[in-house]
Design an enzyme around this catalytic site. Structure first.
Site, mmCIF file in Angstrom:
data_model
loop_
_atom_site.group_PDB
_atom_site.id
_atom_site.type_symbol
_atom_site.label_atom_id
_atom_site.label_comp_id
_atom_site.label_asym_id
_atom_site.label_seq_id
_atom_site.Cartn_x
_atom_site.Cartn_y
_atom_site.Cartn_z
ATOM 1 N N ASP A 1 -8.838 3.950 -1.803
ATOM 2 C CA ASP A 1 -10.185 4.234 -1.103
ATOM 3 C C ASP A 1 -11.319 4.821 -1.502
ATOM 4 O O ASP A 1 -11.398 5.638 -1.828
ATOM 5 C CB ASP A 1 -9.329 5.749 0.123
ATOM 6 C CG ASP A 1 -8.214 4.919 0.733
ATOM 7 O OD1 ASP A 1 -7.790 3.468 0.689
ATOM 8 O OD2 ASP A 1 -7.332 5.423 0.955
ATOM 9 N N ASP B 1 0.732 -1.189 -0.446
ATOM 10 C CA ASP B 1 -0.169 0.284 0.006
ATOM 11 C C ASP B 1 1.327 1.096 -0.015
ATOM 12 O O ASP B 1 2.118 1.097 -0.047
ATOM 13 C CB ASP B 1 -0.573 -0.018 0.854
ATOM 14 C CG ASP B 1 -2.129 1.215 1.560
ATOM 15 O OD1 ASP B 1 -2.499 1.864 -0.109
ATOM 16 O OD2 ASP B 1 -2.355 1.581 2.083
ATOM 17 N N GLU C 1 2.759 4.883 -4.281
ATOM 18 C CA GLU C 1 2.372 5.952 -5.392
ATOM 19 C C GLU C 1 3.908 6.851 -5.538
ATOM 20 O O GLU C 1 4.231 6.743 -6.586
ATOM 21 C CB GLU C 1 1.199 6.886 -5.376
ATOM 22 C CG GLU C 1 -0.487 6.267 -4.883
ATOM 23 C CD GLU C 1 -0.426 5.696 -4.088
ATOM 24 O OE1 GLU C 1 0.349 5.075 -2.938
ATOM 25 O OE2 GLU C 1 -1.393 4.374 -4.523
HETATM 26 C C1 GLC Z 1 -4.312 2.944 3.090
HETATM 27 C C2 GLC Z 1 -5.246 2.201 2.039
HETATM 28 C C3 GLC Z 1 -6.446 1.150 3.235
HETATM 29 C C4 GLC Z 1 -5.779 1.390 4.530
HETATM 30 C C5 GLC Z 1 -5.327 2.013 5.215
HETATM 31 C C6 GLC Z 1 -4.900 2.451 6.314
HETATM 32 O O1 GLC Z 1 -5.183 4.183 2.792
HETATM 33 O O2 GLC Z 1 -5.282 1.939 0.645
HETATM 34 O O3 GLC Z 1 -6.474 0.391 2.600
HETATM 35 O O4 GLC Z 1 -7.013 0.503 5.253
HETATM 36 O O5 GLC Z 1 -4.454 3.032 4.333
HETATM 37 O O6 GLC Z 1 -3.676 0.994 5.956
#
Ligand code: GLC
Length: 770
Positions: free
Chosen positions: A461, A367, A370
């Site tokens: 998200d 995650d 980017e």
């Molecule tokens: C980001 C991710 C989400 C995750 C959050 C906390 O917003 O896209 O899926 O739950 O971070 O890690």
């Protein structure tokens, strides 16, 4: 490659041409094949004619403009202008490289990776700059993944265009000017690949051959997945698994979000809340559940934290323009960023997966890659005296690193869009090195062209809005056309408060996402299946069970994607590219070749308008009760009461189903049903193996034809895997009567227009006389 041509334009240096000697060889992040065919090149007073199997290109050397034609001489696309400039500046040189394509009326443009909007993006503008946006809306651009690839479609003939530039880029799809598609890169050149059709599937296949096929994922990753930011302890995770099991709900995966980390330090566990990771994964495994933790690329800058010390010592970190290690904040504050664009950094990062794999971790969720960076922090103060230059050095777009950040000799503006993919590459390769007997499962948020080689992608998200349920369809289809077959979105929305109805409808739709994950943000209400009352729990259970019934088909479609890049979720136009109504249908899709799905997308509705493409369609709601056969080429009103997702089986279509289960075990299916809608041309494939690893397999290819009252089905089997089932059952729909059946174990039962036939597992031929 056959049907693919590459043109490198270098407008700002005025070095036009297809092989200008001044253009240095270039390392592409996307392209994996070096299959170069001899080109035929003829020059006639400054015009070059270049031909390769399937395509020809006429290029004017003085302007860099060109016209692409297919083998019939039909003009596919014309480049009308190439322009650009480079301005030396401090600290960055600024480049702009542009080209304009003609956009004939009626031509549709699809793909572009992870983008909002309907299927046809004509009339829209997009930026390619991987961006963390929370929350995003149905018109937010850019999002997390950048794939500057599109497919043009006019009068049923498709062609493809790929701008292989990870630099920040933009496309104006006949928005600013109704008859132009304008591409612009912030790099000094435009490296363009052109693809022949004529069918959209040909374009996608060629694009995926160029940028890499997705590996077959482990079967378990196609099962139901549960996640939440805010499962704070190992006991929370145990509780979730137990709650699934006591209710008899299918589940294969639980995710660990950032809550498991010790003070947001990547590759650590908070041992007070997760005292025994190995014990947890073992316990989960005994309930048939895999554990997948989140891994963020940022590293907490804290003395004596070994990962940080090591990265700093070995000079593995992204630097600011000043030359100091760049400091930012992403959960951890301060945080630093490994420079995944370098091979040695990827290798080091890949090795960090070993300990987690040994602890029984099944896969990794990448995650914030980017990369996200909430805030930039001052690095040592050394830039502060530089005034204007300092402003420029810090300039950034979105919550990420500044354009001028340093990745070795490269600047961030050049490699930003590949950062996330390079991280997943490190993870993939580390996984292969340290668990060579298992298939890697990775889920990523960011990516560039070729991301399908390493990871499944989810769309970040989203929100618990009906609009996001609807948007998920064109978005995942767009990704699919751009080579990314293994995709999903957070069900029933990451942010917000889903109603019970939205939850049920989204879970029904999610049955057909290649990746089916329920995920929620921390401050939001819990949204596991049992949180919405008994009626909706039952609806979710039915949907989850439907998912598990569907696994033989889904797994075979993933195998097909691994072979030829074709997506699992396909736009209706794949059946008939000339059908303009099918092209407009963005809120319904084909699951593979034969099953059409048209979910209810609005609250309170129990009916919806559906377009049936040409051909005949068996109305088969929930893939349960076969209803009437309808003629295609028209819109109909379909019934979708709350317990139903409208689905149809195409005449000539076949689907393999199994029995629901609490979790996956093997893809050598112990129980199998074929559901076949008898038609003139049946083609189906079933791929089976152990579900993980790299052992034996079996591919069953079924073909069928209906001719003058006789329906014949034939099966060929390839591969050495021995079946475990003794028999399978064929359900034949669409027959008007049956006189005799040969090749079956028994005649079979004929009831309500369905012929049910038990078959020995090694059947190779069946004849039904009607
Ligand atoms: C980001 C991710 C989400 C995750 C959050 C906390 O917003 O896209 O899926 O739950 O971070 O890690």
């Amino acid at each position: 490659m056959p049907g693919v041509l590459r043109i490198r334009h270098a407008p700002s240096s005025a070095s036009f041409g297809f092989a200008h000697p001044q253009l240095a060889p270039k390392q592409s992040w996307a392209v994996v094949t070096d299959q170069n065919l001899p080109l035929q090149v003829n020059e006639d007073s400054g015009t070059f004619l270049v031909t390769v199997e399937g395509l020809s290109l006429e290029l004017a050397a003085s302007t860099g403009t060109w016209t692409l034609r297919d083998t019939h001489g039909r003009e596919l696309v014309r480049c009308e202008s190439v322009s650009g400039e480079s301005h030396p500046n401090m600290p960055l040189s600024h480049h702009r490289s542009r080209l304009a394509l003609n956009a004939p009326p009626g031509e549709a443009y699809l793909g572009f990776g992870e983008k909002v909007g309907a299927l046809d993006k004509r009339g829209m503008r997009f930026t390619f700059w991987n961006t963390d946006v929370m929350p995003h809306h149905p018109d937010t651009d850019p999002l997390y993944i950048s794939i500057p690839f599109c497919l043009g479609l006019r009068e049923g003939v498709a062609w493809g265009f790929f701008l292989d530039e990870p630099w920040r880029s933009e496309v104006d799809v006949a928005y600013g000017e109704p008859d132009r598609v304008r591409w612009e890169s912030w790099g000094p050149e435009l490296d363009v690949y052109l693809f022949a059709g004529p069918h959209p599937a040909d374009v996608v296949r060629r694009y995926v051959t160029l940028t890499g096929r997705p590996p077959l994922p482990p079967l378990w990753s196609l099962g139901a997945q549960q996640s939440r930011w805010g499962y704070e302890t190992a006991d929370d995770i145990r509780g979730v698994i137990q709650a699934y099991r006591t209710r008899g709900l299918p589940l294969d995966v639980v995710y660990l979000d950032i809550d498991y980390l010790d003070a947001f330090k990547v590759w650590t566990w908070d041992r007070t809340r997760f005292p025994d990771p190995q014990g947890l994964t073992r316990e989960a495994a005994s309930a048939g559940v895999r554990v997948v933790p989140i891994i963020n690329p940022n590293v907490k800058a804290q003395e004596s934290y070994p990962i940080y010390e090591e990265a700093k010592e070995q000079d593995f970190l992204v630097r600011a323009d000043s030359g100091d290690v760049l400091l930012g904040e992403v959960w951890a504050r301060p945080a630093v960023f490994p420079d995944f664009t370098r091979e040695e950094v990827r290798y080091w990062w890949g090795d960090l997966h070993q300990e987690f794999l040994e602890q029984g971790i099944a896969g990794f969720w990448n995650d914030m890659n980017e990369p996200a960076c909430f805030e930039l922090l001052e690095a040592g103060g050394s830039v502060s005296a530089m005034g204007g230059r300092m402003e420029e050095a810090k300039r950034r777009e979105g919550k990420t690193l500044p354009y001028a950040a340093r990745h070795g000799k490269r600047r961030h503006v050049e490699v930003h869009n590949v950062y996330g993919m390079a991280m997943t590459q490190a993870a993939f390769e580390g996984f292969r090195r340290h668990a060579p007997q298992r298939r890697p499962f990775l889920l990523t948020r960011a990516g560039y062209a070729g991301i399908q080689r390493y990871a499944a992608a989810w769309t970040g998200d989203n929100s618990s809005h009906w609009e996001h349920l609807e948007l998920s369809m064109p978005m995942l289809m767009g990704l699919g056309l751009s080579g990314v077959a293994f995709t999903g979105v957070d069900i029933p929305g990451f942010i917000g408060r889903p109603s019970a109805e939205l939850f049920a409808r989204w879970t029904q739709l999610g049955t057909f996402y290649p990746l089916m994950r329920n995920h929620a943000a921390k401050p939001m209400p819990f949204q596991e299946p049992w949180r919405f009352g008994p009626q909706h729990l039952e609806l979710a259970k039915a949907a989850l069970e439907r998912r598990y019934r569907l696994l033989p088909t889904l797994y075979s479609l993933m195998h097909e994607a691994a072979e030829n890049g074709l997506p699992v979720l396909r736009p209706l136009m794949m059946l008939d590219p000339a059908d303009t109504e099918a092209l407009q249908a963005f809120d319904q899709f084909l699951f593979g070749r034969d099953l059409m799905v048209a979910p209810i997308t609005k609250p309170g509705q129990t009916k919806r308008m559906v377009y049936l493409p040409k051909g005949q369609w068996l109305e088969w709601p929930n893939m349960e009760r076969p209803c009437s056969v309808k003629e295609g080429g028209q819109h109909i009103i379909a019934d979708g009461p709350l317990n139903t997702i409208p689905t149809w089986l195409r005449a000539g279509g076949a689907l393999a189903l199994t029995k629901p289960a609490l979790h996956t075990t093997t893809a050598n299916w112990p129980y199998l049903e074929w559901h076949i809608h008898v038609g003139p041309d049946v083609r189906a494939r079933l791929y089976e193996d152990e579900g993980d690893g790299y052992g034996e397999s079996r591919l069953s290819l079924i073909t069928g034809s209906f001719d003058r009252g006789r329906f014949t089905l034939e099966r060929r089997v390839q591969g050495k895997l021995a079946p475990v089932r003794q028999q399978e059952t064929l359900y034949l729909y669409g027959l008007k009567g049956v006189r005799s059946v040969t090749g079956a174990l028994e005649l079979g039962a004929w009831k309500d227009g369905v012929l049910e036939i038990p078959m020995g597992v090694d059947w190779d031929r069946l004849v039904v006389n009607v």
